[in-house]
Design an enzyme around this catalytic site. Structure first.
Site, PDB file in Angstrom:
ATOM      1  N   ASP A   9       0.786  -1.238   0.000  1.00 44.70           N
ATOM      2  CA  ASP A   9       0.000   0.000   0.000  1.00 44.70           C
ATOM      3  C   ASP A   9       0.821   1.293   0.000  1.00 44.70           C
ATOM      4  O   ASP A   9       0.493   2.239   0.723  1.00 44.70           O
ATOM      5  CB  ASP A   9      -0.956   0.007   1.194  1.00 44.70           C
ATOM      6  CG  ASP A   9      -1.986  -1.120   1.138  1.00 44.70           C
ATOM      7  OD1 ASP A   9      -1.930  -1.938   0.211  1.00 44.70           O
ATOM      8  OD2 ASP A   9      -2.839  -1.172   2.043  1.00 44.70           O
ATOM      9  N   ASP A  51      -4.700  -0.620  -1.733  1.00 48.28           N
ATOM     10  CA  ASP A  51      -6.103  -0.452  -1.401  1.00 48.28           C
ATOM     11  C   ASP A  51      -6.765   0.042  -2.676  1.00 48.28           C
ATOM     12  O   ASP A  51      -6.300   1.018  -3.289  1.00 48.28           O
ATOM     13  CB  ASP A  51      -6.270   0.592  -0.290  1.00 48.28           C
ATOM     14  CG  ASP A  51      -6.551  -0.025   1.066  1.00 48.28           C
ATOM     15  OD1 ASP A  51      -6.388  -1.258   1.225  1.00 48.28           O
ATOM     16  OD2 ASP A  51      -6.932   0.723   1.983  1.00 48.28           O
ATOM     17  N   HIS A  53     -10.501   0.592  -3.440  1.00 49.94           N
ATOM     18  CA  HIS A  53     -11.880   0.524  -2.979  1.00 49.94           C
ATOM     19  C   HIS A  53     -12.864   1.006  -4.052  1.00 49.94           C
ATOM     20  O   HIS A  53     -12.828   2.157  -4.471  1.00 49.94           O
ATOM     21  CB  HIS A  53     -12.057   1.365  -1.716  1.00 49.94           C
ATOM     22  CG  HIS A  53     -11.254   0.873  -0.554  1.00 49.94           C
ATOM     23  ND1 HIS A  53     -11.262  -0.452  -0.148  1.00 49.94           N
ATOM     24  CD2 HIS A  53     -10.435   1.517   0.315  1.00 49.94           C
ATOM     25  CE1 HIS A  53     -10.473  -0.584   0.911  1.00 49.94           C
ATOM     26  NE2 HIS A  53      -9.955   0.592   1.200  1.00 49.94           N
ATOM     27  N   HIS A  59     -16.818   0.162   5.519  1.00 45.89           N
ATOM     28  CA  HIS A  59     -15.413   0.534   5.717  1.00 45.89           C
ATOM     29  C   HIS A  59     -15.248   2.050   5.607  1.00 45.89           C
ATOM     30  O   HIS A  59     -14.423   2.637   6.301  1.00 45.89           O
ATOM     31  CB  HIS A  59     -14.558  -0.192   4.680  1.00 45.89           C
ATOM     32  CG  HIS A  59     -13.083  -0.008   4.828  1.00 45.89           C
ATOM     33  ND1 HIS A  59     -12.395  -0.358   5.963  1.00 45.89           N
ATOM     34  CD2 HIS A  59     -12.156   0.477   3.964  1.00 45.89           C
ATOM     35  CE1 HIS A  59     -11.102  -0.092   5.805  1.00 45.89           C
ATOM     36  NE2 HIS A  59     -10.937   0.418   4.599  1.00 45.89           N
ATOM     37  N   HIS A  73     -10.768   6.601   1.120  1.00 45.11           N
ATOM     38  CA  HIS A  73      -9.337   6.566   0.793  1.00 45.11           C
ATOM     39  C   HIS A  73      -9.127   5.449  -0.224  1.00 45.11           C
ATOM     40  O   HIS A  73      -9.956   4.545  -0.333  1.00 45.11           O
ATOM     41  CB  HIS A  73      -8.496   6.290   2.053  1.00 45.11           C
ATOM     42  CG  HIS A  73      -8.812   4.970   2.675  1.00 45.11           C
ATOM     43  ND1 HIS A  73      -9.892   4.783   3.524  1.00 45.11           N
ATOM     44  CD2 HIS A  73      -8.227   3.755   2.555  1.00 45.11           C
ATOM     45  CE1 HIS A  73      -9.943   3.516   3.908  1.00 45.11           C
ATOM     46  NE2 HIS A  73      -8.946   2.871   3.321  1.00 45.11           N
ATOM     47  N   LYS A  98      -6.699  -4.882  -3.360  1.00 47.09           N
ATOM     48  CA  LYS A  98      -7.520  -5.439  -2.291  1.00 47.09           C
ATOM     49  C   LYS A  98      -8.580  -4.451  -1.844  1.00 47.09           C
ATOM     50  O   LYS A  98      -8.438  -3.251  -2.063  1.00 47.09           O
ATOM     51  CB  LYS A  98      -6.652  -5.856  -1.105  1.00 47.09           C
ATOM     52  CG  LYS A  98      -5.869  -4.714  -0.465  1.00 47.09           C
ATOM     53  CD  LYS A  98      -4.919  -5.225   0.600  1.00 47.09           C
ATOM     54  CE  LYS A  98      -4.082  -4.139   1.220  1.00 47.09           C
ATOM     55  NZ  LYS A  98      -4.813  -3.112   1.942  1.00 47.09           N
ATOM     56  N   CYS A 140      -1.867  -2.433   7.611  1.00 41.70           N
ATOM     57  CA  CYS A 140      -1.806  -3.377   6.501  1.00 41.70           C
ATOM     58  C   CYS A 140      -0.482  -4.129   6.405  1.00 41.70           C
ATOM     59  O   CYS A 140      -0.463  -5.293   5.993  1.00 41.70           O
ATOM     60  CB  CYS A 140      -2.144  -2.665   5.200  1.00 41.70           C
ATOM     61  SG  CYS A 140      -3.851  -2.049   5.203  1.00 41.70           S
TER      62      CYS A 140
END
Length: 191
Positions: A9, A51, A53, A59, A73, A98, A140
């Site tokens: 990340d 990340d 999303h 979340h 984020h 992810k 993470c």
């Protein structure tokens, strides 16, 4: 014995100026670049995680508790979700994304473009040892290292190539890692 490096990340969203900045994130990205440029031959396999999303449900929150809920984020397709400019062009073997539709702290919850899980990519590459670096050590990076250990890999976290969200959360993560038998060592002390 084959060794992998997992770069967790390292995205603008987690660096100064991003949605969830980690103090020292940009400098950490630069240190990672320098390390990988000097040690690429040490690793049989390198993967990045991001990340990414799309719609992670609860979340994201307008009133985040910064434990289970967070401000938006790593929004898929945004500049903040891309790899940090310091590392975007590194010579890596896989890019794993992810958290598309749910919270995901561990890189082992992520998949590459073909839909292959990180653990399966490592197994296919014959990897037995894993070094974990990136952002943030307290979240993470810690969860990725713990999942790597659970999956049967020998794991180290390179302590100078990661930063925690805070000293307090970093100390909690260090205890979890130590309790799991995962060493945190500076990259300068490894062969």
């Amino acid at each position: 014995m084959k060794r992998a490096l997992i770069i967790v990340d390292v995205q603008p969203t987690f660096c100064e100026g991003g949605a969830l900045p980690v103090e020292g994130g940009n400098a950490c990205a630069e240190r990672i670049r320098t390390y990988v440029d000097a040690h690429r031959q040490t690793y049989d396999f390198i993967a990045t995680t991001q990340d990414w999303h799309i719609d992670p449900g609860a979340h994201f929150s307008a009133t985040p508790d910064y434990v289970d809920t967070w401000p938006p984020h790593g929004v898929a397709g945004s500049a903040e979700a891309e790899l940090h400019p310091a590392i975007w062009d590194l010579d890596v073997d896989a890019h794993v994304k992810k958290g598309q539709f749910a919270a995901a702290y561990s890189g082992f919850e992520g998949v590459d473009e073909a839909g292959t899980l990180l653990g399966d990519l490592l197994d296919r590459a014959g990897v037995s040892e894993v070094d974990v670096i990136g952002l943030a050590q307290s979240h993470c990076v810690c969860d990725t290292a713990l999942d790597a250990k659970k999956a049967g890999f020998t794991v180290r976290v390179l302590s100078d190539l990661t930063e925690p969200v805070s000293p307090e959360t970093g100390a909690v993560a260090s205890k979890k890692l130590a309790d799991a038998g995962i060493l945190e060592v500076p990259s300068t002390e490894i062969g």
